[in-house]
Design an enzyme around this catalytic site. Structure first.
Site, PDB file in Angstrom:
ATOM      1  N   GLN A  92      -3.146   4.535 -11.696  1.00  0.00           N
ATOM      2  CA  GLN A  92      -4.079   5.505 -12.272  1.00  0.00           C
ATOM      3  C   GLN A  92      -3.613   5.884 -13.689  1.00  0.00           C
ATOM      4  O   GLN A  92      -3.035   5.058 -14.361  1.00  0.00           O
ATOM      5  CB  GLN A  92      -4.227   6.751 -11.375  1.00  0.00           C
ATOM      6  CG  GLN A  92      -4.966   6.476 -10.059  1.00  0.00           C
ATOM      7  CD  GLN A  92      -4.112   5.834  -8.989  1.00  0.00           C
ATOM      8  OE1 GLN A  92      -3.067   6.355  -8.645  1.00  0.00           O
ATOM      9  NE2 GLN A  92      -4.543   4.719  -8.466  1.00  0.00           N
TER      10      GLN A  92
ATOM     11  N   ASP B 287      -6.876   2.278 -15.623  1.00  0.00           N
ATOM     12  CA  ASP B 287      -7.405   0.981 -16.083  1.00  0.00           C
ATOM     13  C   ASP B 287      -7.056   0.672 -17.534  1.00  0.00           C
ATOM     14  O   ASP B 287      -7.795  -0.022 -18.232  1.00  0.00           O
ATOM     15  CB  ASP B 287      -8.943   0.919 -15.900  1.00  0.00           C
ATOM     16  CG  ASP B 287      -9.343   1.092 -14.450  1.00  0.00           C
ATOM     17  OD1 ASP B 287      -8.567   0.677 -13.572  1.00  0.00           O
ATOM     18  OD2 ASP B 287     -10.427   1.648 -14.198  1.00  0.00           O
TER      19      ASP B 287
ATOM     20  N   LYS C 192      -2.301  -1.674 -17.260  1.00  0.00           N
ATOM     21  CA  LYS C 192      -0.908  -1.582 -16.790  1.00  0.00           C
ATOM     22  C   LYS C 192      -0.426  -2.889 -16.153  1.00  0.00           C
ATOM     23  O   LYS C 192       0.691  -3.337 -16.409  1.00  0.00           O
ATOM     24  CB  LYS C 192      -0.777  -0.428 -15.770  1.00  0.00           C
ATOM     25  CG  LYS C 192      -1.132   0.932 -16.351  1.00  0.00           C
ATOM     26  CD  LYS C 192      -1.145   2.018 -15.304  1.00  0.00           C
ATOM     27  CE  LYS C 192      -2.286   1.934 -14.336  1.00  0.00           C
ATOM     28  NZ  LYS C 192      -3.628   2.206 -14.898  1.00  0.00           N
TER      29      LYS C 192
ATOM     30  N   GLY D  64      -6.290  -1.003  -9.172  1.00  0.00           N
ATOM     31  CA  GLY D  64      -6.653  -2.412  -9.298  1.00  0.00           C
ATOM     32  C   GLY D  64      -6.010  -2.870 -10.587  1.00  0.00           C
ATOM     33  O   GLY D  64      -6.451  -2.480 -11.662  1.00  0.00           O
ATOM     34  N   HIS D  65      -4.924  -3.611 -10.491  1.00  0.00           N
ATOM     35  CA  HIS D  65      -4.165  -4.020 -11.675  1.00  0.00           C
ATOM     36  C   HIS D  65      -4.394  -5.510 -11.916  1.00  0.00           C
ATOM     37  O   HIS D  65      -4.015  -6.344 -11.092  1.00  0.00           O
ATOM     38  CB  HIS D  65      -2.672  -3.706 -11.490  1.00  0.00           C
ATOM     39  CG  HIS D  65      -2.403  -2.232 -11.431  1.00  0.00           C
ATOM     40  ND1 HIS D  65      -1.151  -1.693 -11.282  1.00  0.00           N
ATOM     41  CD2 HIS D  65      -3.249  -1.171 -11.526  1.00  0.00           C
ATOM     42  CE1 HIS D  65      -1.242  -0.371 -11.287  1.00  0.00           C
ATOM     43  NE2 HIS D  65      -2.504  -0.030 -11.415  1.00  0.00           N
TER      44      HIS D  65
HETATM   45  P1  GDP Z   1      -4.860  -1.398 -14.900  1.00  0.00           P
HETATM   46  O1  GDP Z   1      -5.465  -0.746 -13.704  1.00  0.00           O
HETATM   47  O2  GDP Z   1      -4.269  -0.406 -15.859  1.00  0.00           O
HETATM   48  O3  GDP Z   1      -3.888  -2.497 -14.569  1.00  0.00           O
HETATM   49  O4  GDP Z   1      -6.087  -2.073 -15.697  1.00  0.00           O
HETATM   50  P2  GDP Z   1      -7.284  -2.922 -15.025  1.00  0.00           P
HETATM   51  O5  GDP Z   1      -6.759  -4.248 -14.619  1.00  0.00           O
HETATM   52  O6  GDP Z   1      -8.008  -2.137 -14.008  1.00  0.00           O
HETATM   53  O7  GDP Z   1      -8.285  -3.012 -16.249  1.00  0.00           O
HETATM   54  C1  GDP Z   1      -7.927  -3.600 -17.446  1.00  0.00           C
HETATM   55  C2  GDP Z   1      -8.914  -4.745 -17.717  1.00  0.00           C
HETATM   56  O8  GDP Z   1      -8.811  -5.141 -19.070  1.00  0.00           O
HETATM   57  C3  GDP Z   1      -8.623  -5.997 -16.917  1.00  0.00           C
HETATM   58  O9  GDP Z   1      -9.815  -6.658 -16.662  1.00  0.00           O
HETATM   59  C4  GDP Z   1      -7.741  -6.816 -17.847  1.00  0.00           C
HETATM   60  O10 GDP Z   1      -7.814  -8.202 -17.590  1.00  0.00           O
HETATM   61  C5  GDP Z   1      -8.358  -6.488 -19.172  1.00  0.00           C
HETATM   62  N1  GDP Z   1      -7.453  -6.474 -20.323  1.00  0.00           N
HETATM   63  C6  GDP Z   1      -6.150  -6.087 -20.388  1.00  0.00           C
HETATM   64  N2  GDP Z   1      -5.707  -6.118 -21.669  1.00  0.00           N
HETATM   65  C7  GDP Z   1      -6.756  -6.525 -22.408  1.00  0.00           C
HETATM   66  C8  GDP Z   1      -6.937  -6.732 -23.816  1.00  0.00           C
HETATM   67  O11 GDP Z   1      -6.060  -6.516 -24.641  1.00  0.00           O
HETATM   68  N3  GDP Z   1      -8.170  -7.146 -24.214  1.00  0.00           N
HETATM   69  C9  GDP Z   1      -9.204  -7.383 -23.347  1.00  0.00           C
HETATM   70  N4  GDP Z   1     -10.359  -7.786 -23.843  1.00  0.00           N
HETATM   71  N5  GDP Z   1      -9.053  -7.199 -22.024  1.00  0.00           N
HETATM   72  C10 GDP Z   1      -7.856  -6.755 -21.571  1.00  0.00           C
HETATM   73  P1  IMO Z   2      -5.660   1.994 -11.739  1.00  0.00           P
HETATM   74  O1  IMO Z   2      -4.248   2.018 -11.198  1.00  0.00           O
HETATM   75  C1  IMO Z   2      -9.289   4.209 -12.658  1.00  0.00           C
HETATM   76  C2  IMO Z   2     -10.347   7.468  -9.924  1.00  0.00           C
HETATM   77  C3  IMO Z   2     -11.584   7.302  -9.057  1.00  0.00           C
HETATM   78  C4  IMO Z   2     -12.018   8.754  -8.915  1.00  0.00           C
HETATM   79  C5  IMO Z   2     -10.684   9.489  -8.823  1.00  0.00           C
HETATM   80  C6  IMO Z   2     -10.237   9.788  -7.395  1.00  0.00           C
HETATM   81  O2  IMO Z   2      -6.347   0.709 -11.525  1.00  0.00           O
HETATM   82  O3  IMO Z   2      -5.681   2.457 -13.151  1.00  0.00           O
HETATM   83  P2  IMO Z   2      -9.258   8.296  -5.416  1.00  0.00           P
HETATM   84  O4  IMO Z   2      -9.819   7.101  -4.724  1.00  0.00           O
HETATM   85  O5  IMO Z   2      -7.928   8.070  -6.062  1.00  0.00           O
HETATM   86  O6  IMO Z   2      -9.258   9.516  -4.556  1.00  0.00           O
HETATM   87  O7  IMO Z   2     -10.319   8.608  -6.606  1.00  0.00           O
HETATM   88  O8  IMO Z   2      -9.720   8.653  -9.445  1.00  0.00           O
HETATM   89  N1  IMO Z   2      -9.349   6.366  -9.804  1.00  0.00           N
HETATM   90  C7  IMO Z   2      -9.140   5.445 -10.736  1.00  0.00           C
HETATM   91  N2  IMO Z   2      -9.770   5.235 -11.918  1.00  0.00           N
HETATM   92  N3  IMO Z   2      -8.224   3.462 -12.306  1.00  0.00           N
HETATM   93  C8  IMO Z   2      -7.574   3.681 -11.142  1.00  0.00           C
HETATM   94  O9  IMO Z   2      -6.445   3.039 -10.801  1.00  0.00           O
HETATM   95  C9  IMO Z   2      -8.046   4.689 -10.289  1.00  0.00           C
HETATM   96  N4  IMO Z   2      -7.663   5.148  -9.075  1.00  0.00           N
HETATM   97  C10 IMO Z   2      -8.452   6.193  -8.801  1.00  0.00           C
HETATM   98  O10 IMO Z   2     -12.562   6.519  -9.698  1.00  0.00           O
HETATM   99  O11 IMO Z   2     -12.639   9.175 -10.101  1.00  0.00           O
HETATM  100 MG    MG Z   3      -7.290  -0.673 -12.694  1.00  0.00          MG
END
Ligand code: GDP
Ligand code: IMO
Ligand code: MG
Length: 422
Positions: A221, A13, A16, A40-41
């Site tokens: 991840q 998270d 990416k 979840g991107h």
């Molecule tokens: P990913 O899994 O690495 O793609 O990241 P996620 O989408 O799960 O989580 C990142 C969260 O931070 C999302 O809700 C984005 O919209 C938000 N986000 C990304 N970059 C920034 C930033 O620079 N500032 C803030 N406030 N939010 C951000």
């Molecule tokens: P993105 O790509 C954050 C965590 C789960 C749990 C562990 C194992 O959005 O960054 P799983 O379902 O993979 O067997 O769970 O890994 N986890 C993540 N945490 N971002 C993710 O993906 C994750 N995908 C799995 O919360 O701790």
């Molecule tokens: Mg994510």
């Protein structure tokens, strides 16, 4: 041409999805190489927000080709849901999304087995996303899995054999389930999947690289969730690191080019497992609220803490990171001070490396820096950065020994600052 890789350096998270979308104009092919719908991107542009789970984050920019690589595990039901959500918002993926025949399928019973395994672990559960990731990769490694290419012949027979084996396990543990309802939507997903082109993605990608076409591999991840190098057993079931792009795409190590390592200006984790710099005070609460730190897939509150440079250095080493990208700097805009973990203390002994076991005995040693107390969310250029923010960047670069080339100051595509002179 080489394959550039973008991956997370913390516990996922990091942002990416946003950065892949920002970098996509420079590439012709974007590809996922591991993980599945546990990811979840999130992407935001033109006032709209999208969350991608199995589909690469290059799908919104022009005619780029997006590939789901062989290292991915794919759930047809969730794939259908994801595609339909994109179609209903006017994004047609046909001809732009290709799927490896060697990608493994997540069966409905994998999800049940995931739930069963978590239930049996009780308080020591991993806190998985419940998407069947572990059981699907278990079947892959134990050579019992079904792949996308299997859909093309005698699929029902193969499916039934695997499900019969899964049901034996579920019965053994007296796990109650209703397979019929989830099976129906899963087979509808298979029909949807069949409308897409299945390819030998390793040939496709290598041919593109030979033709001088640029490829960006999108990690899911983060490094600290890697099956080998993460905080085992509280990890995911794939290699989330740069080497995972080689096995997850069929690309030789010498063909890897830039490695973009992405991290938050602080740190988060969702699910169980150690997190030495975790905060349980008002600072942690503030990070969660300002950063909207709730899982993009499960909605679970993310645990928040200060940045951990010991862990980051480890991730940089494992991945061979060539450029750093710092996300969510804006979340710290109102903090009086910022802390950074520069070493760990175990039994009164100071260490500066990532230990074999990251347990409760590992305590962080912090350095404190002043906060910049400036709203950075509307900034466009590096020369607008407040002095104290530049001091934070300098401190991080000195510690990590890799340039920070991009700084993100908000969730929108536009809130991204390139550091031209880095
Ligand atoms: P990913 O899994 O690495 O793609 O990241 P996620 O989408 O799960 O989580 C990142 C969260 O931070 C999302 O809700 C984005 O919209 C938000 N986000 C990304 N970059 C920034 C930033 O620079 N500032 C803030 N406030 N939010 C951000
Ligand atoms: P993105 O790509 C954050 C965590 C789960 C749990 C562990 C194992 O959005 O960054 P799983 O379902 O993979 O067997 O769970 O890994 N986890 C993540 N945490 N971002 C993710 O993906 C994750 N995908 C799995 O919360 O701790
Ligand atoms: Mg994510």
């Amino acid at each position: 041409m080489k394959v550039d890789v973008l991956l997370g350096l913390q516990w996922g998270d990091e942002g990416k999805g946003k950065v892949v979308d920002v970098l996509t104009p420079k590439y012709d092919v974007i590809t996922r190489f591991q993980g599945g719908p546990n990811a979840g991107h999130t992407l935001e542009f033109n006032g709209k927000k999208y969350v991608l789970r199995s589909i690469p984050s290059g799908i919104f920019q022009g005619d780029k080709i997006n590939i789901i690589g062989n290292g991915v595990v794919l759930d047809p039901a969730l794939f259908k849901e994801e595609v339909e959500a994109l179609e209903s918002s006017g994004h047609n993926l046909k001809g732009r999304l290709l799927i490896s025949k060697k990608a493994h399928l997540i069966l409905p019973t994998h999800r049940l087995l995931d739930a069963c395994s978590e239930f049996r672990k009780g308080s020591s559960k991993i806190g998985t996303t419940g998407k069947g990731i572990g059981p699907a990769y278990t079947d892959k490694i134990s050579r019992n899995g079904l792949r996308v290419g299997d859909i093309l012949s005698d699929f029902e027979i193969k499916y039934k054999a695997v499900v019969a084996r899964h049901e034996e396990i579920l019965r053994l543990y007296h796990f109650k389930y209703d397979l019929k309802s989830i099976e129906k939507e899963w087979f509808e997903g298979i029909e949807k999947l069949k409308t897409y082109t299945f390819i030998d993605s390793e040939h496709f990608i290598n041919e593109k690289v030979n033709e001088g076409i640029s490829v960006l591999a999108e990690g899911a991840q983060g490094t600290l969730l890697d099956i080998d190098f993460g905080s085992y057993p509280f990890v995911t079931s794939s290699n989330t690191i740069c080497a995972g792009a080689c096995t997850g795409l069929g690309v030789a190590p010498r063909r890897i080019g830039e490695v973009f390592g992405i991290f938050k200006a602080y740190c988060t984790r969702v699910g169980s497992g150690p997190f030495p710099t975790e905060l349980f005070d008002e600072n942690g609460e503030k990070m969660r609220n300002l950063g909207v730190e709730f899982g993009s897939v499960t909605g679970r509150p993310r645990r928040c803490g200060w940045i951990d440079l010991v862990a980051l250095k480890y991730s940089i080493m494992i991945n061979g990171v060539t450029q750093l990208i710092m996300m969510k700097s804006d979340v710290l805009d109102s903090f009086e001070y910022i802390k950074a973990c520069v070493a760990y203390e175990i039994d009164g002994r100071k260490i500066d490396y990532f230990p074999h076991e990251l347990n409760d005995e590992v305590n962080p040693v912090f350095t404190e820096l002043p906060g910049w107390k400036t709203d950075m969310t509307k900034m466009q250029k590096e020369n607008e950065f407040p002095e104290k923010f530049n001091a934070y960047l300098d401190f991080l670069e000195k510690e990590l020994n890799v340039p920070i080339k991009i700084v993100s100051v908000g969730p929108d595509r536009e809130q991204t600052i390139l550091r031209e002179n880095k």
